[in-house]
Design an enzyme around this catalytic site. Structure first.
Site, PDB file in Angstrom:
ATOM      1  N   ARG A 131       0.830  -1.456   0.087  1.00  8.26           N
ATOM      2  CA  ARG A 131      -0.045   0.014   0.264  1.00  8.26           C
ATOM      3  C   ARG A 131       1.144   1.546   0.165  1.00  8.26           C
ATOM      4  O   ARG A 131       0.598   2.430   0.704  1.00  8.26           O
ATOM      5  CB  ARG A 131      -1.082  -0.134   1.420  1.00  8.26           C
ATOM      6  CG  ARG A 131      -1.795  -0.979   1.274  1.00  8.26           C
ATOM      7  CD  ARG A 131      -3.474  -0.671  -0.363  1.00  8.26           C
ATOM      8  NE  ARG A 131      -4.092  -1.572   0.228  1.00  8.26           N
ATOM      9  CZ  ARG A 131      -5.590  -1.758   0.516  1.00  8.26           C
ATOM     10  NH1 ARG A 131      -5.732  -0.459   1.269  1.00  8.26           N
ATOM     11  NH2 ARG A 131      -6.174  -2.548   0.164  1.00  8.26           N
ATOM     12  N   ARG A 136      -3.142   6.396   0.796  1.00  7.16           N
ATOM     13  CA  ARG A 136      -3.396   7.880   1.207  1.00  7.16           C
ATOM     14  C   ARG A 136      -2.572   8.409   2.403  1.00  7.16           C
ATOM     15  O   ARG A 136      -3.422   9.694   2.693  1.00  7.16           O
ATOM     16  CB  ARG A 136      -4.829   7.214   2.127  1.00  7.16           C
ATOM     17  CG  ARG A 136      -5.829   7.169   1.330  1.00  7.16           C
ATOM     18  CD  ARG A 136      -7.639   7.191   1.829  1.00  7.16           C
ATOM     19  NE  ARG A 136      -6.957   5.474   2.434  1.00  7.16           N
ATOM     20  CZ  ARG A 136      -8.292   5.232   2.307  1.00  7.16           C
ATOM     21  NH1 ARG A 136      -9.213   4.988   2.902  1.00  7.16           N
ATOM     22  NH2 ARG A 136      -7.728   3.545   3.344  1.00  7.16           N
ATOM     23  N   ARG A 163      -6.625  12.308  -6.202  1.00 13.73           N
ATOM     24  CA  ARG A 163      -7.195  11.892  -5.856  1.00 13.73           C
ATOM     25  C   ARG A 163      -8.145  12.281  -5.807  1.00 13.73           C
ATOM     26  O   ARG A 163      -9.577  12.179  -6.367  1.00 13.73           O
ATOM     27  CB  ARG A 163      -7.316  10.431  -5.067  1.00 13.73           C
ATOM     28  CG  ARG A 163      -7.850  10.024  -4.468  1.00 13.73           C
ATOM     29  CD  ARG A 163      -8.649   9.040  -3.970  1.00 13.73           C
ATOM     30  NE  ARG A 163      -9.370   9.837  -2.305  1.00 13.73           N
ATOM     31  CZ  ARG A 163      -9.366   9.679  -1.512  1.00 13.73           C
ATOM     32  NH1 ARG A 163      -9.758   8.310  -1.322  1.00 13.73           N
ATOM     33  NH2 ARG A 163     -10.253  10.299  -0.416  1.00 13.73           N
ATOM     34  N   TYR A 220     -15.320 -10.651  -1.041  1.00 12.85           N
ATOM     35  CA  TYR A 220     -15.875  -8.903  -1.502  1.00 12.85           C
ATOM     36  C   TYR A 220     -16.880  -9.215  -2.265  1.00 12.85           C
ATOM     37  O   TYR A 220     -17.935  -8.950  -2.119  1.00 12.85           O
ATOM     38  CB  TYR A 220     -14.933  -8.748  -1.606  1.00 12.85           C
ATOM     39  CG  TYR A 220     -13.704  -8.398  -0.926  1.00 12.85           C
ATOM     40  CD1 TYR A 220     -14.309  -6.980  -0.153  1.00 12.85           C
ATOM     41  CD2 TYR A 220     -12.810  -8.834  -0.531  1.00 12.85           C
ATOM     42  CE1 TYR A 220     -13.751  -6.389   0.625  1.00 12.85           C
ATOM     43  CE2 TYR A 220     -11.599  -8.166   0.377  1.00 12.85           C
ATOM     44  CZ  TYR A 220     -11.927  -6.694   1.357  1.00 12.85           C
ATOM     45  OH  TYR A 220     -10.643  -7.516   2.179  1.00 12.85           O
TER      46      TYR A 220
HETATM   47  O1  CP3 Z   1       0.477   0.415  -3.125  1.00  9.78           O
HETATM   48  C1  CP3 Z   1      -0.508  -0.244  -3.978  1.00  9.78           C
HETATM   49  O2  CP3 Z   1      -0.050  -1.184  -2.634  1.00  9.78           O
HETATM   50  C2  CP3 Z   1      -1.391   0.275  -4.339  1.00  9.78           C
HETATM   51  C3  CP3 Z   1      -2.249  -1.004  -4.828  1.00  9.78           C
HETATM   52  C4  CP3 Z   1      -3.192  -1.401  -4.410  1.00  9.78           C
HETATM   53  C5  CP3 Z   1      -4.466  -0.700  -3.771  1.00  9.78           C
HETATM   54  N1  CP3 Z   1      -5.116  -2.232  -3.264  1.00  9.78           N
HETATM   55  C6  CP3 Z   1      -5.087   0.361  -3.856  1.00  9.78           C
HETATM   56  C7  CP3 Z   1      -5.870   1.274  -3.111  1.00  9.78           C
HETATM   57  C8  CP3 Z   1      -3.574  -3.023  -3.773  1.00  9.78           C
HETATM   58  C9  CP3 Z   1      -2.531  -3.795  -3.699  1.00  9.78           C
HETATM   59  C10 CP3 Z   1      -4.108  -2.711  -3.062  1.00  9.78           C
HETATM   60  C11 CP3 Z   1      -4.840  -4.827  -2.879  1.00  9.78           C
HETATM   61  C12 CP3 Z   1      -5.766  -4.936  -1.871  1.00  9.78           C
HETATM   62  N2  CP3 Z   1      -7.266  -3.826  -1.919  1.00  9.78           N
HETATM   63  C13 CP3 Z   1      -6.083  -6.020  -1.241  1.00  9.78           C
HETATM   64  C14 CP3 Z   1      -5.441  -6.982  -0.454  1.00  9.78           C
HETATM   65  C15 CP3 Z   1      -4.357  -6.330   0.509  1.00  9.78           C
HETATM   66  C16 CP3 Z   1      -4.560  -5.879   1.835  1.00  9.78           C
HETATM   67  O3  CP3 Z   1      -3.955  -4.444   1.970  1.00  9.78           O
HETATM   68  O4  CP3 Z   1      -4.992  -7.100   2.728  1.00  9.78           O
HETATM   69  C17 CP3 Z   1      -7.639  -5.875  -0.473  1.00  9.78           C
HETATM   70  C18 CP3 Z   1      -8.129  -6.366   0.312  1.00  9.78           C
HETATM   71  C19 CP3 Z   1      -8.334  -5.085  -0.999  1.00  9.78           C
HETATM   72  C20 CP3 Z   1      -9.623  -3.855  -1.600  1.00  9.78           C
HETATM   73  C21 CP3 Z   1     -10.012  -2.660  -0.744  1.00  9.78           C
HETATM   74  N3  CP3 Z   1      -9.661  -1.892  -1.909  1.00  9.78           N
HETATM   75  C22 CP3 Z   1      -9.892  -2.215  -0.134  1.00  9.78           C
HETATM   76  C23 CP3 Z   1      -9.721  -2.979   1.659  1.00  9.78           C
HETATM   77  C24 CP3 Z   1      -9.920  -0.780   0.319  1.00  9.78           C
HETATM   78  C25 CP3 Z   1     -10.481   0.347   1.535  1.00  9.78           C
HETATM   79  C26 CP3 Z   1     -11.453   1.053   1.291  1.00  9.78           C
HETATM   80  C27 CP3 Z   1     -10.832   1.928   2.391  1.00  9.78           C
HETATM   81  O5  CP3 Z   1     -12.384   3.080   2.051  1.00  9.78           O
HETATM   82  O6  CP3 Z   1     -10.828   2.147   3.857  1.00  9.78           O
HETATM   83  C28 CP3 Z   1      -9.807  -0.431  -1.512  1.00  9.78           C
HETATM   84  C29 CP3 Z   1      -9.621   1.179  -1.604  1.00  9.78           C
HETATM   85  C30 CP3 Z   1      -8.040   1.329  -2.584  1.00  9.78           C
HETATM   86  N4  CP3 Z   1      -7.188   0.322  -2.482  1.00  9.78           N
HETATM   87  C31 CP3 Z   1      -7.157   2.458  -1.940  1.00  9.78           C
HETATM   88  C32 CP3 Z   1      -6.057   2.127  -2.364  1.00  9.78           C
HETATM   89  C33 CP3 Z   1      -5.450   3.220  -2.072  1.00  9.78           C
HETATM   90  C34 CP3 Z   1      -7.407   2.976  -0.700  1.00  9.78           C
HETATM   91  C35 CP3 Z   1      -8.828   4.254  -1.931  1.00  9.78           C
HETATM   92  C36 CP3 Z   1      -8.766   5.625  -1.454  1.00  9.78           C
HETATM   93  O7  CP3 Z   1      -9.290   5.736  -0.976  1.00  9.78           O
HETATM   94  O8  CP3 Z   1      -7.706   6.840  -1.464  1.00  9.78           O
END
Ligand code: CP3
Length: 337
Positions: free
Chosen positions: A22, A26, A35, A146
């Site tokens: 990640r 953020r 964003r 999911y």
């Molecule tokens: O730096 C990176 O790793 C960027 C790429 C990346 C994202 N998500 C971007 C993202 C990766 C590798 C992921 C993986 C991901 N997404 C997982 C597996 C890893 C883990 O943490 O267990 C899972 C379970 C997800 C599903 C998902 N997507 C969630 C639970 C969320 C958060 C939702 C929230 O509002 O908190 C996301 C959104 C997401 N994906 C964000 C990012 C940077 C945050 C979006 C934002 O608000 O800007």
């Protein structure tokens, strides 16, 4: 030399290459600004110029050895026909949830992968040769949790219950996700990803026999198919929470490298896997957030446990969004010396 790819070929590098799960996200002000300009996570992830920029931000700022493609594991359910949204503070939403709807009734839209593949192409073109580009997807089980619940869920109970109550239906879902994930990941490699990581964030919630069927078997199939299509492209597996099941997971799935979460003892993993198997992990993201002595000790302990072993240093899970940038800078100093 590309240190991360050297490690993935089975050779130890000192100091170890490193990046953070990640890392594009953020906690970075430049991410938040872009964003806000794009309006939403999905608008950002499907604009390949913006997504490439976000992929590059942590590399420019910290000089990490690995860039991770900016996308999400939930792009696969979206391309399989579920609506995808992210409500602020509530996490992802997928509709309709498959506990209430049939997979066969969804309208797949594979063109939704195209901007992600384009991001890979642009990021690989922009990265220096000594940096690796990792593509990724969720593992079929984690993605299924999911899709069934329609979002994140406590204990992944809806998916686990479906797996017990109607195993044939759950198997059909897992198989469909696995096929789709193969397609999604193949496009990332064709775009320029050097290695692929499979995130199985919820692998730890399964009972032992269920873990074999829903985590190990579909991951083994995916790894095998990816090898046939893309020989030489390493596949890293991250069965988060697998604990004592991690060595068998590595052996039975055939992953090229095993990613270890912070709750799993690296010394146990080292003792129970072949010396040549590269490991990735496992500094506690909260030690990074805390900083200071906690961080120093966490890094020293991981380095000590990994001495001589092919190792990519990483966190044990994603960076917390409220982590101070100064702590990440300190981590860079601690690793690189
Ligand atoms: O730096 C990176 O790793 C960027 C790429 C990346 C994202 N998500 C971007 C993202 C990766 C590798 C992921 C993986 C991901 N997404 C997982 C597996 C890893 C883990 O943490 O267990 C899972 C379970 C997800 C599903 C998902 N997507 C969630 C639970 C969320 C958060 C939702 C929230 O509002 O908190 C996301 C959104 C997401 N994906 C964000 C990012 C940077 C945050 C979006 C934002 O608000 O800007």
């Amino acid at each position: 030399m590309n240190a991360a790819l050297t490690v993935l070929s089975g050779q130890a590098v000192d100091p170890p290459p490193f990046w953070m799960m990640r890392q594009a996200g953020r906690y970075l002000p430049e991410y938040l600004q872009l964003r806000a300009e794009k309006g939403s996570f999905l608008a950002l992830a499907t604009d390949s110029d913006a997504a490439c920029e976000v992929t590059m931000q942590p590399i420019r700022r910290f000089g990490f050895d690995v860039a991770i493609l900016f996308s999400d594991i939930l792009i696969v359910p979206w391309a399989m026909g579920q609506d995808l949204g992210f409500a602020e503070g509530e996490g992802p939403r997928l509709a309709p949830p498959l506990k209430a709807a049939r997979l066969e009734d969804l309208q797949p839209e594979r063109s939704r992968y195209l901007p992600v593949w384009e991001t890979a192409r642009k990021a690989r073109a922009e990265l220096a040769a000594d940096k690796a580009l990792f593509g990724f997807a969720g593992s079929p089980y984690t993605v299924a949790t999911y899709m069934v619940a329609g979002g994140g869920s406590k204990d992944q109970a809806d998916a686990r219950l479906m797996a017990y109550a109607d195993p044939a239906r759950f198997q059909a879902l897992i198989d469909a996700i696995a096929r789709e994930t193969l397609h999604y990941l193949s496009g990332q490699v064709d775009g320029g990803a050097d290695a692929l990581m499979l995130f199985d964030s919820w692998a730890g919630s399964l009972a032992v026999q269920e873990f074999e069927r829903w985590v190990v078997a579909p991951t083994a199939w995916l790894v095998d198919e990816l090898r046939k299509r893309h020989p030489g492209v390493p596949v890293l597996g991250f069965p988060r929470g697998a604990g004592e099941k991690a060595p068998a997971y590595a052996r039975e799935t055939g992953v090229s490298a095993l990613c270890v979460d912070e709750a799993t003892d690296l010394r146990f993993v080292v003792a129970n896997t072949p010396d040549s198997l590269p490991l990735q992990g496992n500094v506690d993201p909260l030690a990074l957030k805390a900083g200071g002595e906690a961080l120093r000790r966490a890094v020293a302990d991981v380095r000590e446990a990994m001495r001589g072993r092919p190792h990519i240093l990483n966190l044990g899970h994603g960076i917390d969004r409220f982590t101070p940038i100064a702590h990440v800078e300190e981590l860079v100093r601690l690793v690189r010396g």
